[in-house]
Design an enzyme around this catalytic site. Sequence first.
Site, mmCIF file in Angstrom:
data_model
loop_
_atom_site.group_PDB
_atom_site.id
_atom_site.type_symbol
_atom_site.label_atom_id
_atom_site.label_comp_id
_atom_site.label_asym_id
_atom_site.label_seq_id
_atom_site.Cartn_x
_atom_site.Cartn_y
_atom_site.Cartn_z
ATOM 1 N N ASP A 8 0.890 -1.156 0.000
ATOM 2 C CA ASP A 8 0.000 0.000 0.000
ATOM 3 C C ASP A 8 0.940 1.221 0.000
ATOM 4 O O ASP A 8 2.096 1.116 0.432
ATOM 5 C CB ASP A 8 -0.866 -0.032 1.260
ATOM 6 C CG ASP A 8 -1.654 1.236 1.430
ATOM 7 O OD1 ASP A 8 -2.369 1.621 0.486
ATOM 8 O OD2 ASP A 8 -1.546 1.864 2.506
ATOM 9 N N ASP A 10 -0.037 5.092 0.754
ATOM 10 C CA ASP A 10 -0.268 6.121 1.783
ATOM 11 C C ASP A 10 -0.253 5.506 3.185
ATOM 12 O O ASP A 10 -1.108 4.671 3.502
ATOM 13 C CB ASP A 10 -1.623 6.801 1.543
ATOM 14 C CG ASP A 10 -1.691 7.511 0.195
ATOM 15 O OD1 ASP A 10 -0.741 8.245 -0.132
ATOM 16 O OD2 ASP A 10 -2.693 7.337 -0.525
HETATM 17 C C1 BG6 Z 1 -5.588 5.783 -0.114
HETATM 18 C C2 BG6 Z 1 -5.611 6.589 1.168
HETATM 19 O O1 BG6 Z 1 -4.316 5.290 -0.346
HETATM 20 O O2 BG6 Z 1 -5.993 6.590 -1.208
HETATM 21 C C3 BG6 Z 1 -6.985 7.215 1.375
HETATM 22 O O3 BG6 Z 1 -5.315 5.734 2.255
HETATM 23 C C4 BG6 Z 1 -7.376 8.029 0.146
HETATM 24 O O4 BG6 Z 1 -6.960 8.031 2.529
HETATM 25 C C5 BG6 Z 1 -7.298 7.149 -1.104
HETATM 26 O O5 BG6 Z 1 -8.709 8.497 0.288
HETATM 27 C C6 BG6 Z 1 -7.617 7.916 -2.384
HETATM 28 O O6 BG6 Z 1 -6.594 8.835 -2.616
HETATM 29 P P1 BG6 Z 1 -6.599 10.017 -3.671
HETATM 30 O O7 BG6 Z 1 -5.167 10.492 -3.643
HETATM 31 O O8 BG6 Z 1 -6.990 9.442 -4.992
HETATM 32 O O9 BG6 Z 1 -7.568 11.033 -3.184
HETATM 33 MG MG MG Z 2 -2.680 3.215 3.503
#
Ligand code: BG6
Ligand code: MG
Length: 211
Positions: A8, A10
Amino acid sequence: MKKAVIFDLDGVLVHTDRYHYNAWRILTDKLGIDFPQERYDGIRGLSRMDSLERILAFSPRQFTREEKEALAAEKNEAYLQRVEQMGPEEVDGDVRAALRGLREKGLLLAVGSSSKNAKRILARTELTACFDAIADGSMVTRAKPDPEVFLKAAELLRVAPAQALVVEDAAAGLRAAKAGGLQAVAFGGDAAGNPLADYEVTRLTALLELV
Ligand code: BG6
Ligand code: MG
């Protein structure tokens, strides 16, 4: 026999989970929604729109589809402002050591992220070349806890799901991994202590002992 590790992004490879939280807070403060860190933990790993839906459920107000689209865009704009300041120094030494070590052991490496900004973040932090495949939110129609993004990553790596280990900081991500028949490693966030995980680590170099 483990052939691949799917990370993963984030909250695992980089600390962008903090930036997501801060960007949501700008919105929730404006809307008068109470959104402490514990509430963010409950939405870790969900797509942008699924996160927003969960957050707006804390408000007594109803929002139209158009308002939701505008709020999601506003959050993303605030988030990207922070992302554009990121550089390679934001990747922990332990993360780089883990990626190097796994590569040396012959493992295939991929990213499996719900984010539509994943490629931008990997480029800014100079992590792109560390991976054999990248599956992100722009390549799937069903977000975590659906397993689609991890199955996509395994497919791109040409490994069977059961031969891949997923590393996650989100309970939704652990659910996605297990639903897809992949093995799951919990790493912090609301994945920590979750009984769904096959393994748990507190630093990524500990993965070298699991493969
Ligand atoms: C995930 C995060 O990796 O990506 C979430 O943990 C986030 O918090 C999701 O909502 C979508 O991300 P993005 O960058 O497309 O808004
Ligand atoms: Mg994550």
